[in-house]
Design a protein around this motif. Structure first.
Motif, mmCIF file in Angstrom:
data_model
loop_
_atom_site.group_PDB
_atom_site.id
_atom_site.type_symbol
_atom_site.label_atom_id
_atom_site.label_comp_id
_atom_site.label_asym_id
_atom_site.label_seq_id
_atom_site.Cartn_x
_atom_site.Cartn_y
_atom_site.Cartn_z
ATOM 1 N N GLN A 44 11.676 -1.757 2.075
ATOM 2 C CA GLN A 44 12.336 -1.373 0.828
ATOM 3 C C GLN A 44 12.572 -2.594 -0.050
ATOM 4 N N ARG A 45 13.002 -3.693 0.573
ATOM 5 C CA ARG A 45 13.241 -4.925 -0.184
ATOM 6 C C ARG A 45 11.937 -5.461 -0.757
ATOM 7 N N LEU A 46 10.895 -5.482 0.057
ATOM 8 C CA LEU A 46 9.607 -6.011 -0.394
ATOM 9 C C LEU A 46 9.040 -5.192 -1.547
ATOM 10 N N ARG A 47 9.139 -3.886 -1.455
ATOM 11 C CA ARG A 47 8.608 -3.050 -2.537
ATOM 12 C C ARG A 47 9.452 -3.199 -3.804
ATOM 13 N N ALA A 48 10.748 -3.302 -3.648
ATOM 14 C CA ALA A 48 11.602 -3.503 -4.825
ATOM 15 C C ALA A 48 11.275 -4.827 -5.504
ATOM 16 N N ASP A 49 11.084 -5.877 -4.707
ATOM 17 C CA ASP A 49 10.754 -7.188 -5.267
ATOM 18 C C ASP A 49 9.419 -7.147 -6.016
ATOM 19 N N ALA A 50 8.496 -6.283 -5.556
ATOM 20 C CA ALA A 50 7.189 -6.176 -6.190
ATOM 21 C C ALA A 50 7.165 -5.156 -7.329
ATOM 22 N N GLY A 51 8.303 -4.531 -7.597
ATOM 23 C CA GLY A 51 8.359 -3.526 -8.652
ATOM 24 C C GLY A 51 7.703 -2.216 -8.278
ATOM 25 N N LEU A 52 7.625 -1.926 -6.968
ATOM 26 C CA LEU A 52 6.995 -0.709 -6.482
ATOM 27 C C LEU A 52 8.052 0.296 -6.040
ATOM 28 N N PRO A 53 7.851 1.583 -6.284
ATOM 29 C CA PRO A 53 8.859 2.579 -5.910
ATOM 30 C C PRO A 53 8.889 2.820 -4.405
ATOM 31 N N GLY A 94 8.008 8.358 -2.115
ATOM 32 C CA GLY A 94 6.615 8.663 -1.862
ATOM 33 C C GLY A 94 5.943 7.742 -0.873
ATOM 34 N N TYR A 95 6.641 6.688 -0.443
ATOM 35 C CA TYR A 95 6.069 5.769 0.548
ATOM 36 C C TYR A 95 6.223 6.388 1.934
ATOM 37 N N ASP A 96 5.175 6.305 2.756
ATOM 38 C CA ASP A 96 5.176 6.958 4.062
ATOM 39 C C ASP A 96 5.432 5.980 5.192
ATOM 40 N N VAL A 97 6.321 6.367 6.105
ATOM 41 C CA VAL A 97 6.626 5.606 7.313
ATOM 42 C C VAL A 97 6.224 6.484 8.493
ATOM 43 N N VAL A 98 5.222 6.026 9.257
ATOM 44 C CA VAL A 98 4.532 6.882 10.226
ATOM 45 C C VAL A 98 4.853 6.419 11.644
ATOM 46 N N VAL A 99 5.571 7.246 12.386
ATOM 47 C CA VAL A 99 5.921 6.927 13.772
ATOM 48 C C VAL A 99 4.986 7.688 14.704
ATOM 49 N N ALA A 141 14.912 -0.957 15.555
ATOM 50 C CA ALA A 141 13.823 -1.736 14.967
ATOM 51 C C ALA A 141 13.241 -1.016 13.753
ATOM 52 N N LEU A 142 13.120 0.303 13.847
ATOM 53 C CA LEU A 142 12.601 1.048 12.700
ATOM 54 C C LEU A 142 13.526 0.888 11.496
ATOM 55 N N GLY A 143 14.832 0.947 11.732
ATOM 56 C CA GLY A 143 15.763 0.749 10.633
ATOM 57 C C GLY A 143 15.601 -0.612 9.985
ATOM 58 N N THR A 144 15.408 -1.645 10.800
ATOM 59 C CA THR A 144 15.188 -2.999 10.274
ATOM 60 C C THR A 144 13.906 -3.070 9.456
ATOM 61 N N ILE A 145 12.828 -2.462 9.973
ATOM 62 C CA ILE A 145 11.544 -2.474 9.281
ATOM 63 C C ILE A 145 11.641 -1.746 7.951
ATOM 64 N N TRP A 204 0.831 -1.201 0.000
ATOM 65 C CA TRP A 204 0.000 0.000 0.000
ATOM 66 C C TRP A 204 0.868 1.254 0.000
ATOM 67 N N GLN A 205 0.424 2.339 0.596
ATOM 68 C CA GLN A 205 1.110 3.623 0.418
ATOM 69 C C GLN A 205 1.871 4.095 1.647
ATOM 70 N N GLY A 206 1.805 3.339 2.721
ATOM 71 C CA GLY A 206 2.503 3.739 3.926
ATOM 72 C C GLY A 206 2.361 2.677 4.995
ATOM 73 N N VAL A 207 2.956 2.946 6.164
ATOM 74 C CA VAL A 207 2.959 1.955 7.235
ATOM 75 C C VAL A 207 2.991 2.647 8.589
ATOM 76 N N PHE A 208 2.259 2.073 9.556
ATOM 77 C CA PHE A 208 2.458 2.360 10.969
ATOM 78 C C PHE A 208 3.346 1.236 11.513
ATOM 79 N N PRO A 209 4.644 1.450 11.621
ATOM 80 C CA PRO A 209 5.530 0.356 12.031
ATOM 81 C C PRO A 209 5.391 0.033 13.514
ATOM 82 N N ALA A 210 5.524 -1.236 13.814
ATOM 83 C CA ALA A 210 5.445 -1.706 15.193
ATOM 84 C C ALA A 210 6.286 -2.967 15.312
ATOM 85 N N VAL A 211 6.579 -3.333 16.550
ATOM 86 C CA VAL A 211 7.293 -4.576 16.841
ATOM 87 C C VAL A 211 6.359 -5.472 17.631
#
Length: 286
Positions: free
Chosen positions: A215-224, A227-232, A206-210, A185-192
């Motif tokens: 980034q890897r998952l979006r690259a594998d899916a061909g997604l940029p 513009g992706y949002d990471v919301v803390v 943990a945020l760095g790991t997430i 999707w277009q962003g994430v509320f990261p959590a552990v």
């Protein structure tokens, strides 16, 4: 970094006032939240949308598995139209607290996760305005030909309003299904996963790991990634949760949004007065 705040408790009129104050004092977004048998978040957001011009409006969070996707699409589309394209849908599985279970009972986490995924898929197609058919485990419909009377118009935001799922990282687990969902999707509320109740369990490491995994998952899916949002979610005024102050260090670790989550503010007039004070103090940009 952009800045938002959650209104934990307020009447509809108080929510409008706080949204207007947020816009006046430089905030980028105001959020409501959804539960069972409480003030309707989408009524609050629609009312605030009609009285503001710039500030974004969203939910932290919408338990999408509770919705039929066409009902959710109607609500979000309405706020999208009233706000002229300023709504964001935050989603997750929701917390099975007493407010939920007393009215709706309990449902296995796996079932709620499957419903959430299907609901989001149908929601995104409905709000796009394009013909489609869908045949899932929980929802099936055929919109390859128009319905009468017609549904809502296509969303102002294309191809649909942004969706920010909760993405919970499970330490020691290989496949991260929650992050896989968020990456689509277009962003994430990261959590552990496994943190204390009411806490994201998030640390800078943990945020760095997430972020790296997303980034890897979006690259594998061909997604940029751009513009992706990471919301803390943090708290610069009170002591809720474990994430406090110094938003820049979270930006350096990959966050694009800092959302003040003031869940320690009490319900009632004194709490609303404190919310006014915090909103008027402006975002913690320093």
């Amino acid at each position: 970094m952009r800045y938002g705040f959650v209104v934990p408790f307020a009447s509809e009129l108080e929510f409008i006032e706080l949204a207007e104050l947020g816009e006046e004092h430089g905030w980028d977004a105001v959020f409501s939240w959804e539960g069972v048998w409480r003030r309707d978040a989408w009524v609050q957001l629609a009312a605030a949308a009609a009285r503001t011009q710039r500030i974004r409006l969203g939910t932290v969070i919408t338990p999408a598995s509770r919705y039929r996707p066409w009902d959710l699409a109607s609500l979000v589309s309405s706020v999208d139209q009233v706000s002229q394209g300023r709504v964001t849908l935050g989603v997750g599985l929701g917390a099975l607290n007493s407010n939920w279970t007393r009215f709706e009972g309990e449902e296995p986490r796996r079932d709620r996760a499957r419903k959430l995924d299907e609901c989001l898929e149908v929601f995104s197609r409905l709000t796009s305005g394009e013909p489609f058919s869908y045949d899932g485990e929980h929802y099936s419909l055929d919109l390859t030909t128009p319905v009468e009377p017609a549904g809502p118009p296509p969303s102002v935001q294309r191809p649909h309003p942004p969706v920010w799922p909760v993405g919970a990282y499970v330490p020691g687990r290989g496949r991260q299904r929650s992050l896989e969902r968020a990456a689509r999707w277009q962003g994430v509320f990261p959590a552990v996963a496994g943190g204390a109740e009411g806490s994201s369990g998030l640390t800078l490491d943990a945020l760095g790991t997430i972020v790296t995994e997303l980034q890897r998952l979006r690259a594998d899916a061909g997604l940029p990634w751009e513009g992706y949002d990471v919301v803390v979610e943090g708290d610069s005024h009170g002591d809720f949760g474990e994430v406090h102050g110094a938003p820049q260090q979270w930006a350096d670790a990959g966050a694009t949004w800092w959302v003040e989550s003031w869940w320690d503010v009490p319900d009632g007039p004194d709490g609303v007065a404190e919310l006014r004070r915090r909103v008027q103090s402006g975002p913690p940009r320093a």
